[in-house]
Write a protein that holds these residues in place. Sequence first.
Motif, PDB file in Angstrom:
ATOM      1  N   ASN A 139      13.970 -68.724  -7.865  1.00  0.00           N
ATOM      2  CA  ASN A 139      15.143 -68.891  -7.004  1.00  0.00           C
ATOM      3  C   ASN A 139      14.838 -69.882  -5.894  1.00  0.00           C
ATOM      4  O   ASN A 139      13.684 -70.062  -5.505  1.00  0.00           O
ATOM      5  CB  ASN A 139      15.599 -67.546  -6.440  1.00  0.00           C
TER       6      ASN A 139
ATOM      7  N   SER B 277      16.037 -63.906 -10.987  1.00  0.00           N
ATOM      8  CA  SER B 277      15.031 -62.856 -11.130  1.00  0.00           C
ATOM      9  C   SER B 277      13.645 -63.443 -11.367  1.00  0.00           C
ATOM     10  O   SER B 277      12.638 -62.777 -11.130  1.00  0.00           O
ATOM     11  CB  SER B 277      15.400 -61.939 -12.306  1.00  0.00           C
TER      12      SER B 277
ATOM     13  N   ASN C  63      18.460 -60.907  -5.952  1.00  0.00           N
ATOM     14  CA  ASN C  63      17.282 -60.780  -6.809  1.00  0.00           C
ATOM     15  C   ASN C  63      16.872 -59.328  -6.988  1.00  0.00           C
ATOM     16  O   ASN C  63      16.481 -58.901  -8.078  1.00  0.00           O
ATOM     17  CB  ASN C  63      16.116 -61.571  -6.226  1.00  0.00           C
TER      18      ASN C  63
END
Length: 246
Positions: A147, A144, A155
């Motif tokens: 990444n 979140s 996400n």
Amino acid sequence: MLENKVAFVTGAAQGIGYAIAKEFAAQGANVALADYNEKEVKEVAKKMNAEYKGEIWPVVADVSKSAAVDKCIAEVVEHFGKIDYAINNAGGGILKPFAELTDEDFNKTVNVDFFGTFYCMRAEIKQFLKQGEGSIVNAGALGSIYNPGGMGAYNAAKNGVIGMTRAAAVDYADKNIRVNCVAPGLTKTPLNAGGFLEKILPTVPMKRAESPEEVAKVYVFVATQATFMTGQTILSDGGVSVGLKG
């Protein structure tokens, strides 16, 4: 210790969920193990009942289905009489570059991670309102915040979980109901098999992956001991979120 307390853990047949269930059991709690895999969750319950003093009780539920979640929560309450701590851990995701995601890929990921968490939270909060108290910890994800790519659907779902955590926390803070989120980093689980772990490991400042047992302690602490904390997302990520170190 948590004798006479009841913990409800989804996705409890393996990985982080199993580790969370064991940590609650080790502290003396009764634990309801929820998982969609009936065979595995019953085997895990049998194994844990032989090891721990509290009662370990399996229940089958597909969290992506609202009616199944409501039925599951009702069964747990009927069996134990209450739920003190709810850990909404069940999840997973299809990892692809964003434009390669099909409708099916996106919906499958969001249905489990986002809607599954919503269905669980709604049913749990209704039960906690009847009881006059309760604590929820949702499963977030380091993805979140940071990444490595290919995590668009995942996400989206996990950011939604953080938003729901904050919203519910405010709605029910004056009802003795706490709602928080734990976001694990790179963790040694079956979902991270297939070379993903090895690919990302060099970016972790601590230069190692987290064990399920390590992050399980965070979940249980937030659920049981952090009694003035609500609406928060706690990162357990080996330093990734504060600085990449390749």
